[in-house]
Scaffold this active site. Structure first.
Site: not given
Lengths: 325, 440
Positions: B410, B414
Site C-alpha cells: 500500500h 492504493d
C-alpha cells in the site's frame, strides 16, 4: 517360569531351537556324550542323535570352517569354542570367510552361524584362558557380538542368534554359569541389537556389558545407600551398539560410566565413548569414564588377578569421579 | 571454481553462486580427509538457501578438509586446501584449527582418571585483561545456558576453577525466574556439589519437552524473508472471485491441441501467468517495488511461480512472460519445477521476479493473504476452482468459481488501482479469448 542356572538356560535355548528347526546342529569339542566342556549341551546328543550333535577334533579353525560350509548350504550350526582365547585360531574363518560371505555373494548366500564361546576370570584361569576379546570381533563389519549378562539373556539372545541369518558370536561368561534366576519357560527371544535398562536412576548412567552388568547393579545398590541414583544399562550387544538407549538415558543423567571386563584400551567402551562424544557431547556434564581391565595379561596369582580386573569398587570410584569432576 | 594458490597448495573457498548468497552449508565431503584428489574431481557438495552445488578440486593433491559436514560458512571462507605433499597436512591443520587439548594418554600408564574435560569459552564482555580470559563450562551446561538465554557471566560455577555445571545453570535460571535481583550465585562455592544439589530444579522440568531440528539454509532464508517482508512493507489483501467456466473450456481445448502436438500440458496456472502478465502491461504500478525513496517500475514482466518442496518452497521465474506463448510458458515451467524438486536449479532461475503467483487451490483453500516477496509490489494468491450456482435473470445457472487474493504494498499503490488490476485479471479469466488480441 522357573529358576534356572545360566548354563541350564543355554541348554534350554539349544534344545528348544533344535526341536523347532531340524536345520539346527551342534559342533564342538566334547559337545556330544560328555555334554560340553561346561555342561551346556548335556543330554542333547542323547535326544537328537550324533548326526546333529557332533564331537569334533581339537582343531578350532577346521570346525568353524566346516560350520561355515554347512551354514552356506542351509544348516544352522552352533559351534562351541571352549575358551574365547582360542578364537585367535579361528580368526581367518570368522573374519575373512564368515563375515564376508553375504557381502561377496551380493546377499545370495546366508550365513546363519552361531559361535558360542565363553570368558571369565577370578578363577586363576590365567593369561590364556580368561581374556575378553570381543573388541577384536566388533571391529569387523558382518559379525554380530552379544554378551549375555544372566540366565534370561543367555536364553533369549542365544535363541535370537540361532534364528539370525548372519554370523553371531555369543560370548557367555563361565563365572556366571552357576548363577540362577527366573527364566521364562516358553519361547523367549530377545532382540539382538537392543540394550536394556536394568535399573532406573537419575544421577549417573552406567552402561555395562556381560558380567559387568552384575557388578554395575551391585555398585548402584551400594551407591543408592548414599543417595546417589544410578541408571544401569545392559548393552547386551557389543556390535551393533544401541546408542539410542544410552543417549536417552544421558539426556536425563548427563553423566556416563562405561564398564566392561575387557581391557579399556581399544575396547567396546572406547567405541561407545567416541560415538557419544560425536553425537551426545552437549548432553555431558562431566567427562565420560571407562571401567575395564588394566592393559596387562591376566595373572594366575589370585591377588594379582584381583588387582587388575575391574569390579564394583572400580565402578563406584568412577561414579564418584563423574559426580565431582 | 574459485581458488587461491599459495605455492604448493590451493585453497578451496565457499563460492558465491548468486548475487544474494551470503553463506553456504557443507552438505557432504565426497573425498576423505587426507585422500588424493585429481583436478576437476568433485570433492564436496554445498547447499545454499536455494540450491545444492558440487565443488570440484582446483588442482590435484591431498585434500585437507577444514570445515566439517554440516557447518555453515560465509562466502569466501576457506573450506579446504589441496596440498602437494601429505606432510604439509599437520602444519596446515595446526594453523587452521584451534590448538587441540592435551594429547591422548597412554592407556597402560594410567588408571581411571586423567584430565577433566571442560569447554573453554571466551569470556563475554569480561573486563579486559584478567590474565585468563576463559571460563570453564561443561558441554550440557553451555547448551542449557544458551537455550535459556542466560548470559554466562551471570552464572557462578561450583566446580574446580569455577567451572559451570548443569546444576549451576539451573540454579541461576531459577533465581532469575524468581526475580532475585542478586547475581545468581551459590554460597557454598568451595564444597563439591552433592548429588542432591544436582537434582533437577522443579520449574525446569515443567518446561514442555521438545525435539531439536536445526534450520536448513532454505528454512532460515524463508524465515528471514517472511519476517522482513511483513515488517518493512504495508501489506493489504483484496479478494475477488472470477467465473472461470470459459477459461476451463479454453484450457480443455488447448490441452487437446497440445496432446496432438506432443507438448506439455496446459494448466490454469499457465493461463493465469499469461493473463496476469498482460494485465500488468496496463497496470505498471503492480509490477513495481518501493526501494528507498523511489518507486521502481520494472520494464520486464517476470512472473515468479511458488513451487512447494518437501521442506520449504522455491520460486522459479518465467522471464518476459508477456512475450511468451502459452506453450512456451508451460514447457518452461515444467522444466523449472522438475529442476527445483531435484535441487538442481541454476541460481539465475530463481532471481529477478517482478510479480509472483502462488497457488493453494490444490489444498482446497479459497482465499488467503499471501506475503509479498522481497523486492516486489504485489503477489497473487490463487485458490481452488469449485462448482457454484448463481441466481441470474434467466434463473439459476452453474458456473466454475476461482478465488483470487491479491496482496500489494500500500506504500506504492492504493486500494482502488489495485482493485482495478484485480478486476482486469478477473475480466481476462471470464473472457479468455481476448488473449488472441494481445500483440505478443
Amino acid at each position: 517360569m522357573a529358576e534356572k542356572r545360566y548354563v541350564r538356560a543355554v541348554n534350554e535355548a539349544l534344545c528348544e531351537e533344535m526341536e523347532r528347526d531340524p536345520a539346527v546342529c551342534l559342533l564342538g569339542v566334547d559337545v556330544g556324550a560328555p555334554g560340553g566342556p561346561f555342561g551346556a549341551t548335556r543330554g542333547l546328543q542323547e535326544r537328537f542323535g550324533p548326526q546333529r550333535v557332533r564331537d569334533t577334533p581339537i582343531s578350532e579353525a577346521a570346525v568353524v570352517g566346516l560350520a561355515i560350509g554347512a551354514a552356506t548350504l542351509g544348516l544352522r550350526p552352533v559351534v562351541e569354542i571352549m575358551f574365547m582365547d582360542f578364537l585367535a585360531l579361528v580368526m581367518d574363518q570368522l573374519v575373512n570367510q564368515a563375515a564376508k560371505m553375504r557381502y561377496m555373494t551380493g546377499g545370495q548366500a546366508k550365513l546363519p552361524l552361531v559361535v558360542r564361546t565363553q570368558t571369565g576370570y577370578r578363577d586363576s584361569a590365567g593369561p590364556q584362558h580368561a581374556q575378553s576379546l570381543e573388541a577384536w570381533l566388533t571391529h569387523v563389519p558382518g559379525l554380530k557380538v552379544v554378551m549375555p549378562s544372566g540366565p534370561c539373556e543367555a536364553k533369549g539372545l542365544l535363541k535370537a542368534a540361532i534364528r539370525d541369518d548372519n554370523p553371531v558370536i555369543v560370548v557367555e561368561n563361565r563365572t556366571l554359569y552357576a548363577l540362577a534366576e527366573e527364566v521364562p519357560d516358553d519361547d523367549y527371544v530377545l532382540p539382538l541389537e537392543r540394550a536394556a535398562i536394568k535399573r532406573e536412576g537419575r544421577d549417573v548412567t552406567i552402561a555395562s556389558i556381560g558380567v559387568m552388568v552384575r557388578e554395575a547393579l551391585a555398585a548402584a545398590e551400594a551407591l543408592a545407600g548414599r543417595g546417589i541414583s544410578c541408571e544401569v544399562i545392559d548393552l547386551r550387544s557389543a556390535n551393533p551398539l544401541d546408542l539410542q538407549t544410552v543417549r536417552t538415558s544421558l539426556e536425563k543423567t548427563n553423566r556416563l560410566v562405561i564398564a566392561h571386563s575387557a581391557t579399556r584400551c581399544g575396547g567396546v567402551g572406547a567405541e561407545l565413548a567416541a560415538a557419544l562424544g560425536e553425537e551426545a557431547f552437549y548432553m555431558l556434564d562431566a567427562p565420560i569414564m571407562r571401567v575395564g581391565a588394566a592393559f596387562a595379561p591376566i595373572p594366575f596369582s589370585p591377588p594379582l588377578e584381583r588387582a587388575i580386573v575391574p569390579d564394583r569398587a572400580a565402578i563406584i570410584a568412577a561414579v564418584e569421579r563423574v559426580l565431582a569432576p | 571454481m574459485t581458488e587461491a594458490s599459495e605455492g604448493a597448495q590451493s585453497e578451496v573457498i565457499m563460492p558465491r553462486l548468486g548475487l544474494t548468497m551470503q553463506e553456504g552449508t557443507i552438505v557432504q565431503w565426497s573425498k576423505p580427509q587426507g585422500g588424493w584428489v585429481n583436478a576437476g574431481e568433485v570433492i564436496c557438495t554445498i547447499e545454499t538457501e536455494k540450491i545444492t552445488h558440487e565443488i570440484e578440486a582446483p588442482r590435484s593433491g591431498y585434500l585437507q578438509i577444514l570445515q566439517p559436514e554440516g557447518t555453515t560458512v560465509t562466502v569466501g571462507a576457506v573450506i579446504a586446501r589441496i596440498l602437494a605433499q601429505r606432510e604439509a597436512m599437520a602444519v596446515g591443520a595446526a594453523r587452521a584449527v584451534e590448538a587441540p587439548g592435551p594429547g591422548p594418554e597412554r592407556e597402560a600408564q594410567k588408571l581411571p582418571g586423567g584430565v577433566p574435560a571442560a569447554v573453554p569459552v571466551p569470556r563475554q564482555e569480561a573486563g579486559g585483561g584478567d590474565g585468563r580470559g576463559r571460563l570453564e563450562i561443561s558441554p550440557v551446561a553451555l547448551r542449557m545456558a544458551q537455550d535459556l538465554g542466560l548470559p554466562l557471566e551471570r552464572i557462578q560455577g561450583s566446580g574446580p576453577r569455577g567451572r559451570i555445571h548443569k546444576a549451576d545453570v539451573l540454579r541461576a535460571w531459577q533465581q532469575l525466574r524468581e526475580g532475585s535481583s542478586q547475581p545468581a550465585a551459590v554460597d557454598a562455592v568451595s564444597t563439591a556439589p552433592s548429588p542432591a544439589a544436582m537434582a533437577p530444579v522443579q520449574s525446569v522440568a515443567s518446561l514442555p519437552a521438545y525435539d531439536r531440528e536445526p534450520l536448513t539454509p532454505m528454512r532460515r532464508r524463508i524465515a528471514e524473508h517472511m519476517l522482513s517482508s511483513l515488517q518493512e512493507t504495508a501489506q493489504l489483501t483484496l479478494m475477488m472471485e472470477a467465473d472461470v467456466t470459459q477459461t476451463l473450456q479454453l484450457r480443455a481445448e488447448l490441452q487437446q491441441e497440445q496432446q496432438r502436438l506432443g507438448g506439455a500440458g496446459i494448466t490454469i496456472t499457465h493461463l493465469l501467468i499469461k493473463m496476469v502478465a498482460l494485465a500488468l502491461h496496463e497496470h505498471r504500478r503492480l509490477n513495481a517495488a518501493l526501494v528507498g525513496d523511489e518507486i521502481r517500475l520494472y520494464r520486464e514482466i517476470n512472473i515468479g511461480v511458488a513451487t512447494a518442496l518437501e521442506d520449504g518452497l522455491l520460486v522459479p521465474v518465467i522471464r518476459g512472460a508477456d512475450r511468451k506463448s502459452l506453450a512456451e510458458i508451460s514447457a518452461e515451467l515444467q522444466s523449472l519445477a522438475e529442476q527445483a524438486r531435484s535441487g538442481r536449479l541454476p541460481p539465475d532461475a530463481l532471481a529477478g521476479a517482478t510479480f509472483t503467483i502462488t497457488n493453494l487451490g490444490a489444498q482446497g483453500v479459497d482465499y488467503f493473504t499471501p506475503i509479498l516477496p522481497r523486492g516486489q509490489g504485489a503477489v497473487l494468491g490463487v485458490g481452488r476452482v469449485c462448482e457454484q450456482v448463481r441466481a441470474g435473470a434467466e434463473g439459476f445457472q452453474r458456473y466454475s468459481r476461482l478465488g483470487l487474493s491479491l496482496t500489494f504494498d500500500h506504500r506504492l499503490v492504493d486500494g482502488e488501482p489495485a482493485a482495478r488490476f484485480l478486476a482486469r485479471v478477473k475480466y481476462l479469466l471470464e473472457h479468455p479469448w481476448t488473449l488472441l488480441l494481445s500483440a505478443h
